[in-house]
Design an enzyme around this catalytic site. Sequence first.
Site, short mmCIF file in Angstrom:
data_model
loop_
_atom_site.label_atom_id
_atom_site.label_comp_id
_atom_site.label_asym_id
_atom_site.label_seq_id
_atom_site.Cartn_x
_atom_site.Cartn_y
_atom_site.Cartn_z
N CYS A 21 0.83 -1.21 0.00
CA CYS A 21 0.00 0.00 0.00
C CYS A 21 0.87 1.26 0.00
CB CYS A 21 -0.94 0.01 1.19
SG CYS A 21 -0.16 0.36 2.78
N CYS A 24 2.70 2.13 3.36
CA CYS A 24 3.84 1.26 3.66
C CYS A 24 5.01 1.57 2.75
CB CYS A 24 3.44 -0.21 3.54
SG CYS A 24 2.57 -0.86 4.99
N CYS A 113 -2.99 -4.78 1.50
CA CYS A 113 -1.54 -4.62 1.53
C CYS A 113 -0.86 -5.89 2.02
CB CYS A 113 -1.16 -3.44 2.43
SG CYS A 113 0.62 -3.20 2.60
N CYS A 116 1.15 -4.52 5.71
CA CYS A 116 0.38 -4.11 6.91
C CYS A 116 -0.96 -4.83 7.03
CB CYS A 116 0.16 -2.60 6.92
SG CYS A 116 -1.02 -2.01 5.66
N ASP A 348 -7.14 -6.25 65.51
CA ASP A 348 -7.88 -7.51 65.60
C ASP A 348 -9.37 -7.25 65.51
OD1 ASP A 348 -5.57 -8.95 65.80
OD2 ASP A 348 -5.59 -9.04 68.00
#
Length: 489
Positions: A21, A24, A113, A116, A348
Amino acid sequence: MCSLTEKDRPIVQLLLNTGTCPRCILRFCCVGSQLLYRHPYQDLMKELKEFLKKDQEKEDTVCFDVADPPCKRIRLEHTEEGPGDVNHNGALQQIPLADDENPAVENSAAKVCNVCLGILQEFCEADFVKKVCQKVHSADYQFTSFVFSVSLPPQLSVRERAAWLLVKQEMGNLGLSLAKDDIVQLKEAYKWIIHPQLSEELGVPADGKSLFEVSVVFAHPETDEECHFLATACPDCFKPAKNKQSVFTRMAVIKALEKIKEEEFLKHFPCPPSSPKNLCVALEIQCNNGAVFVAGRYNKYSRNLPQTPWIIDGERKLESSVEELISEHLMAEFKADSFNFSSSGREDVDVRTLGNGRPFAIELVNPRRIRFTAEEMKGLQQTINNSSDKIQVRDLQLVTRSAIGRMKEGEEEKTKTYSALIWTDKAIQKEDIAFLDDIKELKLEQKTPLRVLHRRPLAVRCRLIHTMRSEYLDEHHFRLHLKTQAGTY
């Protein structure tokens, strides 16, 4: 301006032709302009195609009118042929260069793509951003900023490695080198694109230090098994963990990719990576607010009320506790998922806590509401006090995590005083007990008492008797006053 130059042309041709793509491609060309990645997807594709059509002798740049920050540069360096020249059959696949008539370039806009898996395509669009924001709004959180996190499928790292080896070989042919660190990381590029859109839709800024987190978990079932070959090549990197559903975590895959040799990698994985049929899926969209801390002091007036729930072997011994009487109202007002109660020491079940009260703090986990005025905190304190005659709280306030740490530190420094009336079978005189007054800093090796074994591990702990003072009463009685370290039984 940090954009494409003439030396990037063969890389753009190569990656477009293999189904990568535009965003990228910008990453592998080391383009560091955030604004450039935010351009509409179709516009980026058009610009790349126009760039390929140019045939200029000197370096020209694509005309993206953006202000660029300094970018990562490719380092000039002569590279020799090596393991980067082989693929899963022994050689990198020869990719024909894209040209004006190449159908691969024309159809690449419609493909998922191959690097990616669609994250920098469909998941950067307005429809997905609106889906994320709808999830945030429906969760009904209070926030003034946000931090965005993303979890990527581990096989993306494998595909990124294959694409890098492909580009690395092409760069070598040009007498250049491309280090892995020069490539813009997928997460980084995705956040560059998504942050402004989320910020605009939510109406608050993105802030890396924000306590409100919006997270997206991506998966790609079609390619899940692509990283499995690494378990054979690097078995030491994939060890089962109790809190992990799969050994193929992103960090384990990255560790294995750092160890495996390039020629071994290329024997098992295609280079370039193949184009998938399907996009990634967003498995989860989650919101989480950082913890809020509320502190104060409590008085306990009942002799039949434990500090925390008294449950032994799954059986509740008493119906309530100090912790529950306080946290019940805080949980409701802050709309939190859970809480953690802590205090400076404890008493306690049959011991009252009077005076100024015992310091306590409650951590409220993932609260939906986080902002309270001083008046609202006073009102919440009054609500707690009106709900029971067994306890009362005071000084209720919002505090920081560090304040909790200081409270616990003070617990170790505290001392306690006791007075014990002692009877002796043998008749004594005042002189017989005078030596007790001279004992200082007496060390005790104290085992966990049986009565608290249900909530504390069996261990031997060192405790100090700081001072002792005897008070003679008669031949068979004396009173012993002790000053001890906190936690001495």
